[in-house]
Design an enzyme around this catalytic site. Structure first.
Site, PDB file in Angstrom:
ATOM      1  N   HIS A  55      43.779  -1.884  -9.166  1.00  0.00           N
ATOM      2  CA  HIS A  55      42.949  -1.220 -10.126  1.00  0.00           C
ATOM      3  C   HIS A  55      42.216  -0.151  -9.872  1.00  0.00           C
ATOM      4  O   HIS A  55      41.828   0.186  -8.645  1.00  0.00           O
ATOM      5  CB  HIS A  55      41.822  -2.411 -10.434  1.00  0.00           C
ATOM      6  CG  HIS A  55      40.897  -2.867  -9.616  1.00  0.00           C
ATOM      7  ND1 HIS A  55      39.667  -2.059  -9.502  1.00  0.00           N
ATOM      8  CD2 HIS A  55      40.720  -3.785  -8.610  1.00  0.00           C
ATOM      9  CE1 HIS A  55      39.069  -2.667  -8.655  1.00  0.00           C
ATOM     10  NE2 HIS A  55      39.417  -3.485  -8.216  1.00  0.00           N
ATOM     11  N   ASP A 103      37.160  -0.132  -3.168  1.00  0.00           N
ATOM     12  CA  ASP A 103      37.472  -1.208  -3.975  1.00  0.00           C
ATOM     13  C   ASP A 103      37.882  -0.406  -5.497  1.00  0.00           C
ATOM     14  O   ASP A 103      36.825  -0.323  -6.058  1.00  0.00           O
ATOM     15  CB  ASP A 103      36.435  -2.180  -4.101  1.00  0.00           C
ATOM     16  CG  ASP A 103      36.645  -3.303  -4.934  1.00  0.00           C
ATOM     17  OD1 ASP A 103      37.907  -3.520  -5.637  1.00  0.00           O
ATOM     18  OD2 ASP A 103      36.060  -4.223  -5.189  1.00  0.00           O
ATOM     19  N   GLU A 124      39.115  -3.804 -14.011  1.00  0.00           N
ATOM     20  CA  GLU A 124      39.329  -5.140 -13.242  1.00  0.00           C
ATOM     21  C   GLU A 124      38.045  -5.605 -12.783  1.00  0.00           C
ATOM     22  O   GLU A 124      37.367  -6.749 -13.076  1.00  0.00           O
ATOM     23  CB  GLU A 124      39.842  -4.906 -11.780  1.00  0.00           C
ATOM     24  CG  GLU A 124      40.254  -6.118 -11.194  1.00  0.00           C
ATOM     25  CD  GLU A 124      38.993  -6.747 -10.254  1.00  0.00           C
ATOM     26  OE1 GLU A 124      39.366  -7.618  -9.680  1.00  0.00           O
ATOM     27  OE2 GLU A 124      38.227  -5.489 -10.040  1.00  0.00           O
ATOM     28  N   GLU A 125      36.725  -4.440 -12.759  1.00  0.00           N
ATOM     29  CA  GLU A 125      35.420  -4.838 -12.411  1.00  0.00           C
ATOM     30  C   GLU A 125      34.587  -5.384 -13.557  1.00  0.00           C
ATOM     31  O   GLU A 125      33.452  -5.701 -13.219  1.00  0.00           O
ATOM     32  CB  GLU A 125      34.755  -3.771 -11.695  1.00  0.00           C
ATOM     33  CG  GLU A 125      35.442  -2.997 -10.453  1.00  0.00           C
ATOM     34  CD  GLU A 125      35.192  -3.813  -9.263  1.00  0.00           C
ATOM     35  OE1 GLU A 125      34.937  -4.914  -9.494  1.00  0.00           O
ATOM     36  OE2 GLU A 125      35.906  -3.519  -8.081  1.00  0.00           O
ATOM     37  N   ASP A 136      44.332  -5.592  -3.669  1.00  0.00           N
ATOM     38  CA  ASP A 136      42.979  -5.542  -3.794  1.00  0.00           C
ATOM     39  C   ASP A 136      42.348  -5.332  -2.574  1.00  0.00           C
ATOM     40  O   ASP A 136      43.121  -5.256  -1.424  1.00  0.00           O
ATOM     41  CB  ASP A 136      42.395  -6.519  -4.703  1.00  0.00           C
ATOM     42  CG  ASP A 136      41.160  -5.964  -5.635  1.00  0.00           C
ATOM     43  OD1 ASP A 136      40.336  -5.597  -5.144  1.00  0.00           O
ATOM     44  OD2 ASP A 136      41.023  -6.524  -6.838  1.00  0.00           O
ATOM     45  N   HIS A 175      31.589  -2.225  -2.903  1.00  0.00           N
ATOM     46  CA  HIS A 175      30.725  -1.811  -4.037  1.00  0.00           C
ATOM     47  C   HIS A 175      29.384  -1.155  -3.734  1.00  0.00           C
ATOM     48  O   HIS A 175      28.433  -0.978  -4.409  1.00  0.00           O
ATOM     49  CB  HIS A 175      30.317  -3.300  -4.914  1.00  0.00           C
ATOM     50  CG  HIS A 175      31.335  -3.810  -5.625  1.00  0.00           C
ATOM     51  ND1 HIS A 175      31.433  -4.533  -6.841  1.00  0.00           N
ATOM     52  CD2 HIS A 175      32.773  -3.637  -5.563  1.00  0.00           C
ATOM     53  CE1 HIS A 175      32.269  -4.614  -7.523  1.00  0.00           C
ATOM     54  NE2 HIS A 175      33.336  -4.388  -6.665  1.00  0.00           N
TER      55      HIS A 175
END
Length: 349
Positions: free
Chosen positions: A64, A171, A203-204, A226, A312
């Site tokens: 993603h 990510d 995706e997030e 991922d 993140h």
């Protein structure tokens, strides 16, 4: 490891449905070798590598494109720019951090991110960016408007010892890197299956893009690549996400339990090809597999994960060797699937 590619991907800025910069990198890398390029209506991009069988199985590998970031919610009279998180930025990374907001003109404006607290023991609350302005008019002069979005301001670097990478957005630029490098490596290599290598959108914010991409292609198999957050202090048997020990093959998460035959097939491939890997189980969370495997009457799916510390966050840590091993595993899967293998994997008899 292709240091230039992971650097460009990490330094690109993209939150959900704002992934132009990452798509541009994938175009530069893959347009010349793709048999076709397609999009779904969310913005996921898919590159085709044709199969040799007359009725090939369609396999979708996806990473993603979006990252955890911010969106401008309102601008105060005293020139503070209040933002909301998009995709869950790490709570301990939202104070005293440099971020960059992308304006409608494309200009990126740097400021300092803070979060209000009731006291020192409280969780960070309302987030705001200080650009040094004293009025809303000064903010407007910078070109910043409500709805503009941004990311942490961090430039990827390779440490001088070993293969240690520091940067933002691993990510899931790690996954985008893996699918991009795998397609490049397989160029000119015959394979029975019809392969699609994708950058998925959003995706997030709900694992959206891989599902729409799988529906667009009517894929038979979906393999999201991922990451998973590697505990920084636990380096024993309890941690199956250790950096430098190869990618994870995910056995379970709250959104997806992989087909047992498919899972065993991938493990066997890793062992046969001497690819280091870890067996991971998520206690919670999920990935694009959680939605993509439910498209139509169901898709075979298994998640390949790259271990990353501080995902993140404003900065993350990753090892290049884990990226290389994940590329090896994706290539092994891609060249192992033909119609007969697929029919056996999806059989419940």
């Amino acid at each position: 490891m292709n240091e230039g590619l992971i650097t460009r991907l990490s330094n690109a800025d993209a939150v959900a449905c704002r992934e132009t910069e990452v798509r541009a990198v994938m175009h530069e890398e893959l347009d010349d070798i793709a048999d076709a390029v397609e999009y779904d209506k969310l913005g996921s991009i898919m590159f085709k590598s044709a199969g040799t069988e007359e009725n090939p199985v369609r396999v979708l590998f996806t990473g993603h494109m979006d990252e955890a970031g911010f969106m401008v919610r309102y601008i105060s009279d005293i020139g503070m720019v209040h933002v909301i998180g998009v995709g869950g930025p790490r709570k301990n990374s939202v104070e005293s951090q440099i971020v960059r907001i992308k304006t409608r003109s494309g200009k990126k404006v740097r400021g300092v991110l803070f979060a209000k607290r009731a006291d020192l023991e409280s969780q960070p609350g309302d987030m705001y960016i200080d650009f040094g302005c004293e009025t809303a008019e000064e903010v407007a002069e910078l070109g910043i408007q409500i709805g503009d979005w941004g990311t942490f301001d961090a430039d990827c670097e390779l440490k001088p010892v070993g293969d240690i990478l520091l940067g933002k957005a691993f990510d899931d630029r790690a996954g985008v890197y893996v699918v991009t490098e795998a397609m490049k490596r397989l160029a000119g290599t015959p394979h029975a299956a019809e392969l699609w290598f994708a950058g998925s959108s959003s995706e997030e914010v709900g694992c959206r893009g891989a599902a729409t991409a799988a529906a667009h292609l009517d894929a038979d198999i979906v393999i999201p690549v991922d990451i998973a957050n590697a505990p920084e202090f636990t380096r024993n048997w309890e941690n199956q996400r250790k950096c430098g020990h190869g990618p994870m093959i995910v056995h379970y998460d709250r959104m997806h339990v992989p087909n047992e035959k498919m899972l065993r097939h991938i493990i066997d491939l890793a062992e046969k090809n001497n690819i280091p890997f870890q067996r991971d189980i998520f206690k919670g969370g999920g990935t694009d597999a959680g939605t993509a495997h439910l498209v139509g009457d169901g898709k075979l799916a298994t998640v390949i994960g790259v271990p990353v510390r501080y995902c993140h966050g404003s900065w993350s840590v990753m090892r290049g060797g884990d990226l290389d091993a994940a590329v090896d595993l994706v290539c092994a899967i891609a060249t192992s699937i033909d119609r007969a293998t697929y029919e056996e994997l999806k059989s419940f008899d």
